[in-house]
Enzyme design. Structure first.
Site, PDB file in Angstrom:
ATOM      1  N   HIS A 172      25.351  28.915  30.219  1.00  0.00           N
ATOM      2  CA  HIS A 172      25.340  30.213  29.541  1.00  0.00           C
ATOM      3  C   HIS A 172      25.738  30.128  28.075  1.00  0.00           C
ATOM      4  O   HIS A 172      25.449  31.048  27.305  1.00  0.00           O
ATOM      5  CB  HIS A 172      26.222  31.225  30.288  1.00  0.00           C
ATOM      6  CG  HIS A 172      27.693  31.012  30.156  1.00  0.00           C
ATOM      7  ND1 HIS A 172      28.398  30.112  30.921  1.00  0.00           N
ATOM      8  CD2 HIS A 172      28.608  31.587  29.325  1.00  0.00           C
ATOM      9  CE1 HIS A 172      29.674  30.150  30.584  1.00  0.00           C
ATOM     10  NE2 HIS A 172      29.833  31.021  29.628  1.00  0.00           N
ATOM     11  N   HIS A 178      29.180  23.033  28.512  1.00  0.00           N
ATOM     12  CA  HIS A 178      29.215  23.996  27.410  1.00  0.00           C
ATOM     13  C   HIS A 178      29.451  23.329  26.052  1.00  0.00           C
ATOM     14  O   HIS A 178      28.714  23.562  25.100  1.00  0.00           O
ATOM     15  CB  HIS A 178      30.316  25.034  27.637  1.00  0.00           C
ATOM     16  CG  HIS A 178      30.250  25.721  28.957  1.00  0.00           C
ATOM     17  ND1 HIS A 178      29.078  25.917  29.649  1.00  0.00           N
ATOM     18  CD2 HIS A 178      31.229  26.276  29.725  1.00  0.00           C
ATOM     19  CE1 HIS A 178      29.325  26.568  30.769  1.00  0.00           C
ATOM     20  NE2 HIS A 178      30.624  26.786  30.839  1.00  0.00           N
ATOM     21  N   TYR A 200      32.612  31.152   8.513  1.00  0.00           N
ATOM     22  CA  TYR A 200      33.246  31.141   7.195  1.00  0.00           C
ATOM     23  C   TYR A 200      33.438  29.717   6.712  1.00  0.00           C
ATOM     24  O   TYR A 200      33.586  28.794   7.503  1.00  0.00           O
ATOM     25  CB  TYR A 200      34.566  31.923   7.181  1.00  0.00           C
ATOM     26  CG  TYR A 200      35.702  31.346   7.989  1.00  0.00           C
ATOM     27  CD1 TYR A 200      36.602  30.446   7.421  1.00  0.00           C
ATOM     28  CD2 TYR A 200      35.917  31.749   9.304  1.00  0.00           C
ATOM     29  CE1 TYR A 200      37.670  29.947   8.148  1.00  0.00           C
ATOM     30  CE2 TYR A 200      36.972  31.252  10.042  1.00  0.00           C
ATOM     31  CZ  TYR A 200      37.849  30.347   9.450  1.00  0.00           C
ATOM     32  OH  TYR A 200      38.907  29.853  10.184  1.00  0.00           O
ATOM     33  N   LYS A 228      35.615  27.428   3.918  1.00  0.00           N
ATOM     34  CA  LYS A 228      36.719  27.336   2.964  1.00  0.00           C
ATOM     35  C   LYS A 228      36.256  26.554   1.731  1.00  0.00           C
ATOM     36  O   LYS A 228      35.623  25.510   1.847  1.00  0.00           O
ATOM     37  CB  LYS A 228      37.907  26.609   3.587  1.00  0.00           C
ATOM     38  CG  LYS A 228      38.506  27.299   4.803  1.00  0.00           C
ATOM     39  CD  LYS A 228      39.656  26.470   5.361  1.00  0.00           C
ATOM     40  CE  LYS A 228      40.200  27.061   6.643  1.00  0.00           C
ATOM     41  NZ  LYS A 228      41.289  26.221   7.224  1.00  0.00           N
TER      42      LYS A 228
END
Length: 436
Positions: free
Chosen positions: A141, A203, A319, A321
């Site tokens: 999944h 996973h 994001y 840095k």
């Protein structure tokens, strides 16, 4: 605010009869199927049959599958309808332990991942007479999660990253999964598998393969899965020296793993694992092996290295840095971030559940986000030797307190690969920063 594309604009399945057999996993499959129905992405003729070991009468069944539905009118579609003759397609999804797999597969052609290379090969061989690879959808999944599905567009639609995505410019890739709960009553099931089989071999390895693979020749399912298999075959089997395992103990009113009545006494099952994977190919050869340096040739001493974070869940975000001049009358540098927080960036954001996306993919006969048989074999080749060695030598996991990040030895373990865990310094200015 940017309005995301409407997910209902995706092509719906062909207008034909569907009979979907679902094990009763009311937390995932049932709500996902219902959202597809509400989005008008299920054919009108689709019928869903649910079943499980629990003994339920009709009212009990309806109560189980509608307990998360608040509107009365939304409960009506679940109240029962006939199954017409002439159904052209049936899909079976059942969540079963491997011990029950083959007998059920004979009857309804269901597939579940096994527990090592030997059992993997046995199950794959047993399946071949039952149905073709094209009729098989092996669900992981994580491949249906929005941010995992975004890895390929992030890598291959932004030319900025193409020349940088290699061991020359990337020091290491860290993939982390943290859960804020213990086994708490399901230890009997978990103890058969442990954290490595439960989440790492599937996973996290699937996530890694998308991060590390070469550019596919196209966006079709087989082109993508070809590249995932190629990179997995370049991963060396994991060694015990590159592995750290742990098992949580009690912390205040939170019980330890061995306090779970469903867990065998003296179990050595790992509830924590840190593992280093080495990819032996041109793109990644030498990653983690090279000497640590600051920014090469930088005019500014002591600046931080850049870091990109993709948080899969919760609160999806990407994001990066980077170093920036501190505002004002100073020449000092500071670390800040380029931030794409989904909830802030997109208006009326509704991200489909992973199962919702994958169920729709099955009905559209799209294999892109499912695991192919040779991919499964390549994955188990990486993990099986170290799993067997730990079981043979009865390697004892290091203790750590419930709710903490892991054994104290973890910092020492990662440091030998040049990775430091920072407990102070820069903090990304979001309340849920520690959730990625």
């Amino acid at each position: 605010m940017q309005k995301p594309s409407n997910p209902t604009s995706r092509p719906s399945p062909k207008k034909e009869n569907f009979l979907v057999h679902l094990a009763i996993w009311h937390g995932k499959d049932i709500p996902s199927s219902f959202r597809l129905y509400k989005s008008e992405l299920l054919p009108e003729s689709a019928r869903i049959l649910g079943y499980a070991r629990s003994k339920l009468d009709h009212d009990g069944f309806i109560g189980r599958v509608t307990e998360h539905i608040s509107k009365e009118e939304d409960k009506k579609p679940w109240m029962g309808s006939g199954i017409e003759s002439g159904t052209t397609k049936s899909y079976f999804y059942m969540a079963l332990p491997p011990s029950a797999f083959f007998s059920v597969a004979k009857g309804c052609r269901q597939h579940l991942q096994p527990s090592d290379t030997e059992s993997c090969n046995e199950l794959l061989n047993n399946l071949k007479p039952l149905f073709s690879e094209n009729d098989t959808y092996r669900i992981d999944h994580y491949l249906g999660k929005e941010m995992v599905k975004n890895i390929m567009p992030y890598r291959f639609s932004n030319t900025l990253f193409t020349p940088l995505w290699n061991s020359t410019h990337i020091d290491s890739v860290q993939i982390t999964l943290k859960e804020p709960f213990g086994t708490e009553g399901r230890g009997g099931y978990f103890d058969e598998y442990g954290i490595i089989r439960d989440v790492m071999q599937n996973h996290l390895l699937q996530t890694m393969s998308l991060v590390a693979m070469e550019r596919p020749i196209g966006r079709d399912a087989e082109a993508i899965r070809d590249e995932k298999v190629k990179v997995l075959r370049c991963v060396k089997p994991i060694k015990l020296e590159d592995t750290l395992i742990g098992q949580y103990v009690g912390n205040g009113d939170k019980p330890g793993y061995l306090d779970d009545e469903t867990v065998p006494k003296g179990s050595l099952c790992a509830t924590f694992a840190a593992m280093v994977l080495w990819i032996d190919n041109e793109r990644w050869d030498g990653a983690l092996d090279k000497a640590k340096v600051e920014v090469p040739g930088s005019l500014y001493a002591g600046v931080s290295r850049n870091e990109t974070v993709m948080r899969i869940q919760p609160n999806e975000v990407i994001y990066t840095k980077f170093n920036n001049k501190s505002p004002g009358l100073t020449e000092h540098t500071m670390v800040t971030e380029l931030d794409l927080t989904y909830k802030q960036r997109y208006e009326n954001l509704q991200i489909p559940d992973a199962y919702e996306s994958l169920i729709l993919d099955v009905m559209r006969s799209d294999h892109s986000n499912f695991v192919r048989n040779d991919e499964l074999d390549a994955a188990w080749r990486i993990f099986t030797p170290v799993l067997h060695q730990m079981e043979k030598d009865r390697i004892k996991p290091h203790p750590y307190k419930y709710g903490t990040r892991g054994p104290e030895k973890e910092s020492e373990f990662v440091k030998k690969y040049g990775v430091e865990q920072l407990t102070g310094g820069y903090t990304w200015p979001k309340q849920d920063v520690d959730q990625h």
